[in-house]
Design a protein around this motif. Structure first.
Motif, short mmCIF file in Angstrom:
data_model
loop_
_atom_site.label_atom_id
_atom_site.label_comp_id
_atom_site.label_asym_id
_atom_site.label_seq_id
_atom_site.Cartn_x
_atom_site.Cartn_y
_atom_site.Cartn_z
N GLU A 1 -5.59 -2.70 -6.11
CA GLU A 1 -6.62 -2.22 -6.64
C GLU A 1 -7.11 -4.04 -6.43
O GLU A 1 -8.05 -4.01 -7.13
CB GLU A 1 -6.08 -2.30 -8.13
CG GLU A 1 -5.50 -0.69 -8.12
CD GLU A 1 -5.08 -0.49 -9.54
OE1 GLU A 1 -5.51 -0.85 -10.32
OE2 GLU A 1 -4.39 0.78 -9.73
N GLN B 1 0.68 -1.24 0.42
CA GLN B 1 -0.36 -0.27 0.05
C GLN B 1 1.11 1.29 -0.37
O GLN B 1 0.41 2.25 -0.54
CB GLN B 1 -0.94 0.03 1.28
CG GLN B 1 -1.88 -0.51 0.80
CD GLN B 1 -3.21 -0.91 2.29
OE1 GLN B 1 -2.93 -0.81 3.48
NE2 GLN B 1 -4.42 -0.65 1.80
N SER B 2 1.89 1.54 0.40
CA SER B 2 2.74 2.02 0.65
C SER B 2 3.34 3.15 -0.64
O SER B 2 4.01 3.63 -1.22
CB SER B 2 3.71 2.69 1.61
OG SER B 2 4.92 1.48 0.81
N GLN B 3 3.49 1.05 -1.72
CA GLN B 3 4.12 1.34 -2.50
C GLN B 3 3.18 2.07 -4.19
O GLN B 3 3.06 3.20 -4.85
CB GLN B 3 5.02 0.71 -3.50
CG GLN B 3 5.82 -0.30 -2.74
CD GLN B 3 6.17 -0.72 -3.24
OE1 GLN B 3 6.77 -0.88 -4.47
NE2 GLN B 3 6.21 -2.04 -3.06
N SER B 4 1.95 2.15 -3.85
CA SER B 4 -0.09 2.28 -5.14
C SER B 4 -0.86 1.33 -4.13
O SER B 4 -0.50 0.23 -3.33
CB SER B 4 1.21 1.58 -5.94
OG SER B 4 -0.56 1.84 -6.75
N PRO B 5 -1.86 2.04 -4.36
CA PRO B 5 -2.96 1.58 -3.88
C PRO B 5 -2.97 -0.15 -4.43
O PRO B 5 -2.81 -0.37 -5.64
CB PRO B 5 -3.85 2.52 -4.02
CG PRO B 5 -3.23 3.47 -4.62
CD PRO B 5 -2.21 3.23 -5.20
N CYS C 1 9.31 -4.81 -4.84
CA CYS C 1 8.91 -3.68 -5.44
C CYS C 1 8.59 -3.21 -6.64
O CYS C 1 8.82 -3.91 -7.68
CB CYS C 1 10.49 -3.28 -5.27
SG CYS C 1 11.30 -1.56 -5.44
N ILE C 2 7.37 -2.82 -6.67
CA ILE C 2 6.45 -2.45 -7.89
C ILE C 2 6.86 -0.92 -8.91
O ILE C 2 6.52 -1.10 -9.81
CB ILE C 2 5.35 -2.64 -7.51
CG1 ILE C 2 4.46 -1.54 -6.80
CG2 ILE C 2 4.83 -4.41 -6.75
CD1 ILE C 2 3.05 -1.49 -7.12
N ASN C 3 7.72 -0.38 -8.30
CA ASN C 3 7.97 0.95 -8.42
C ASN C 3 9.71 1.12 -9.33
O ASN C 3 9.67 1.66 -9.72
CB ASN C 3 7.92 2.47 -8.03
CG ASN C 3 6.48 2.33 -7.31
OD1 ASN C 3 5.37 1.90 -8.48
ND2 ASN C 3 6.23 2.46 -5.97
N GLU D 1 -3.68 -8.83 -6.34
CA GLU D 1 -2.40 -8.11 -6.26
C GLU D 1 -1.28 -8.50 -4.82
O GLU D 1 -0.12 -8.65 -4.34
CB GLU D 1 -2.71 -6.82 -6.39
CG GLU D 1 -1.35 -5.78 -6.86
CD GLU D 1 -2.00 -4.45 -6.84
OE1 GLU D 1 -0.44 -3.33 -6.74
OE2 GLU D 1 -2.64 -3.99 -6.51
#
Length: 108
Positions: A85, A79-83, A105-107, A89
């Motif tokens: 969805e 959640q800290s990287q991206s909402p 790490c998704i970013n 996920e």
């Protein structure tokens, strides 16, 4: 507390589960969100098998997967990287953590 329900229900209520409990799965890993899973406090289980595993889980053919604190940390990291969805996920991040002992790490 002992909770036995589908994995998807456990993941949906992850934030409300006690951090010091553990997740046990009916297979060695996450095979289906509909498969049964067990959450219990290992420390509260007095009856143990010869490998010091909780007899309650072993008799029901569950295997330890991860601690609830780990699962909550995986969700928080994601959640800290991206909402988040979708539940899929979150499952991908959990599987990554379980296999690599590291957060996804998704970013990058």
């Amino acid at each position: 507390m002992i909770l036995e329900t589908s994995l998807i229900e456990i993941l949906k209520s992850l934030d409300e589960l006690p951090w010091d409990h553990q997740l046990y799965l009916s297979s060695g890993g996450i095979s289906s969100l509909e498969s049964m899973a067990l959450v219990l406090s290992d420390d509260d289980e007095i009856e143990r098998d010869s490998k010091d595993e909780p007899l309650y889980a072993i008799e029901r053919q569950y295997q330890y997967y991860l601690g609830i604190q780990d699962l909550q940390g995986i969700k928080d990291n994601l959640q800290s990287q991206s909402p988040i969805e979708s539940i899929e996920e979150l499952v991908a991040a959990i599987n990554f953590y379980h296999e690599n002992d590291a957060f996804i790490c998704i970013n990058s």
